[in-house]
Design a protein around this motif. Structure first.
Motif, PDB file in Angstrom:
ATOM      1  N   THR A  88     -85.855  63.691 -33.138  1.00  0.00           N
ATOM      2  CA  THR A  88     -86.640  64.916 -33.246  1.00  0.00           C
ATOM      3  C   THR A  88     -88.117  64.575 -33.392  1.00  0.00           C
ATOM      4  N   VAL A  89     -88.938  65.183 -32.544  1.00  0.00           N
ATOM      5  CA  VAL A  89     -90.389  65.036 -32.634  1.00  0.00           C
ATOM      6  C   VAL A  89     -90.952  66.434 -32.843  1.00  0.00           C
ATOM      7  N   GLU A  90     -91.519  66.670 -34.010  1.00  0.00           N
ATOM      8  CA  GLU A  90     -91.962  68.016 -34.352  1.00  0.00           C
ATOM      9  C   GLU A  90     -93.298  68.368 -33.696  1.00  0.00           C
ATOM     10  N   ASP A  91     -93.704  69.643 -33.864  1.00  0.00           N
ATOM     11  CA  ASP A  91     -94.919  70.167 -33.234  1.00  0.00           C
ATOM     12  C   ASP A  91     -96.134  69.287 -33.533  1.00  0.00           C
ATOM     13  N   GLU A  92     -96.979  69.108 -32.505  1.00  0.00           N
ATOM     14  CA  GLU A  92     -98.276  68.438 -32.625  1.00  0.00           C
ATOM     15  C   GLU A  92     -98.161  67.036 -33.224  1.00  0.00           C
ATOM     16  N   ALA A  93     -97.063  66.358 -32.896  1.00  0.00           N
ATOM     17  CA  ALA A  93     -96.930  64.937 -33.234  1.00  0.00           C
ATOM     18  C   ALA A  93     -97.386  64.106 -32.038  1.00  0.00           C
ATOM     19  N   PHE A  94     -97.538  62.797 -32.257  1.00  0.00           N
ATOM     20  CA  PHE A  94     -98.062  61.905 -31.214  1.00  0.00           C
ATOM     21  C   PHE A  94     -97.220  60.637 -31.182  1.00  0.00           C
ATOM     22  N   VAL A  95     -96.684  60.331 -30.009  1.00  0.00           N
ATOM     23  CA  VAL A  95     -95.907  59.106 -29.811  1.00  0.00           C
ATOM     24  C   VAL A  95     -96.676  58.230 -28.833  1.00  0.00           C
ATOM     25  N   GLY A  96     -97.067  57.040 -29.263  1.00  0.00           N
ATOM     26  CA  GLY A  96     -97.924  56.179 -28.453  1.00  0.00           C
ATOM     27  C   GLY A  96     -97.208  55.538 -27.279  1.00  0.00           C
ATOM     28  N   MET A  97     -97.987  54.942 -26.397  1.00  0.00           N
ATOM     29  CA  MET A  97     -97.459  54.299 -25.200  1.00  0.00           C
ATOM     30  C   MET A  97     -96.472  53.184 -25.544  1.00  0.00           C
ATOM     31  N   GLY A  98     -95.341  53.178 -24.837  1.00  0.00           N
ATOM     32  CA  GLY A  98     -94.385  52.098 -24.997  1.00  0.00           C
ATOM     33  C   GLY A  98     -93.608  52.110 -26.298  1.00  0.00           C
ATOM     34  N   ALA A  99     -93.744  53.159 -27.100  1.00  0.00           N
ATOM     35  CA  ALA A  99     -92.993  53.238 -28.360  1.00  0.00           C
ATOM     36  C   ALA A  99     -91.532  53.573 -28.075  1.00  0.00           C
ATOM     37  N   THR A 100     -90.645  53.111 -28.951  1.00  0.00           N
ATOM     38  CA  THR A 100     -89.215  53.388 -28.843  1.00  0.00           C
ATOM     39  C   THR A 100     -88.743  54.058 -30.124  1.00  0.00           C
ATOM     40  N   LEU A 101     -88.149  55.235 -29.983  1.00  0.00           N
ATOM     41  CA  LEU A 101     -87.617  55.991 -31.114  1.00  0.00           C
ATOM     42  C   LEU A 101     -86.101  56.049 -30.968  1.00  0.00           C
TER      43      LEU A 101
END
Length: 278
Positions: A138-151
């Motif tokens: 889950t990625v909530e509103d107005e969050a930021f996931v950077g390039m190449g990140a793995t969740l």
């Protein structure tokens, strides 16, 4: 299909068959110098099982992206080149104004070590950088996931939180609001500044505008592309001094001006100049 419809369909088949036969003959005549063009069967939106994507009409899905199965995408979002959103064994939800950047993979979990059935939920105005992997989280509103990140499965990125580029976020990790996490495995690094929180929101807005430009370009006909290409070639390497010597004033044709709301600042963008003489 009525009698007339069947007749038209049959004639169409004959015409297409003739064209294909002529193409084969031409290829044989060209011999080893021929270039064969193969039809791509890529589908941007694809059903799987009984599930089909539900995509708002204002969403930009790049031609090389794949949105598959039980995927819902809200207004103003953008799915960029090479992305795969695969909602086959569970569902994916993407909110409004969110950008999933090039080559990102979004998938879901039906089973895992924790025994959890996990969809992937991405909120509004989220930025997901290039080549990220978002899996059952889950990625909530107005969050930021950077390039190449793995969740990984079960991760929750709260509102106004940031995952640094290249990070690996372990299963069931919760990243609190206002924090930056990074590394492998990802750990708390520092608090976000007020300016960075504003940047996250602005990044999403910028991509909404950029997506409109790409959508416009992708919708152009072959004739429009050729006309613009000819104009660019005609006016290449012409500067103001060159124009002044020739007594030329250049103006932008209305059809080549982008809408006011496309780029930040509301200024029209001239792509190709036209010419008028004094």
């Amino acid at each position: 299909m009525g009698t007339l419809g069947r007749a038209i369909y049959t004639v169409g088949n004959w015409i297409r068959g003739t064209g294909q036969a002529l193409d084969r003959v031409g290829s044989l005549l060209q011999g080893s110098h021929r270039i064969e063009e193969h039809l791509s069967r890529h589908r941007t939106l694809m059903n799987v099982f009984d599930k089909s994507p539900l995509v708002d009409k204002d969403v930009f899905v790049a031609p090389s992206a794949s949105v598959i199965g039980d995927v819902q995408i809200g207004k103003g979002s953008s799915i960029w080149y090479g992305c795969v959103l695969r909602g086959d064994v569970n569902n994916i939800s993407v909110g409004s104004g969110t950008n999933i950047q090039d080559n990102t993979l979004v998938h879901v979990a039906k089973t895992n070590i924790s025994g959890k059935v996990l969809p992937t939920l991405i909120g509004d105005n989220v930025t997901v950088g290039h080549s990220a992997v978002i899996h059952g989280c889950t990625v909530e509103d107005e969050a930021f996931v950077g390039m190449g990140a793995t969740l990984l499965d079960g991760v929750v990125v709260e509102k106004h939180a940031m995952v640094a580029a290249g990070s690996l976020v372990k299963q069931n990790t919760r990243i609190p609001s206002g924090e930056v996490w990074g590394g492998n495995p990802a750990k708390f690094m520092r608090k976000l500044s007020d300016e960075e929180i504003v940047y996250i929101s602005q990044s999403a807005k910028n991509y909404i505008n950029l997506a409109q430009i790409h959508a416009s370009e992708n919708s152009k006909s072959f004739d429009q592309i050729e006309v613009e290409r000819a104009l660019r070639k005609k006016y290449a390497h012409k500067d103001e001094d060159y124009d002044s010597m020739l007594g030329i004033t250049r103006e932008t044709p209305p059809e080549l001006i982008l809408p006011d709301n496309v780029l930040p600042g509301g200024k029209p963008v001239a792509k190709v100049p036209s010419t008028q003489y004094f």
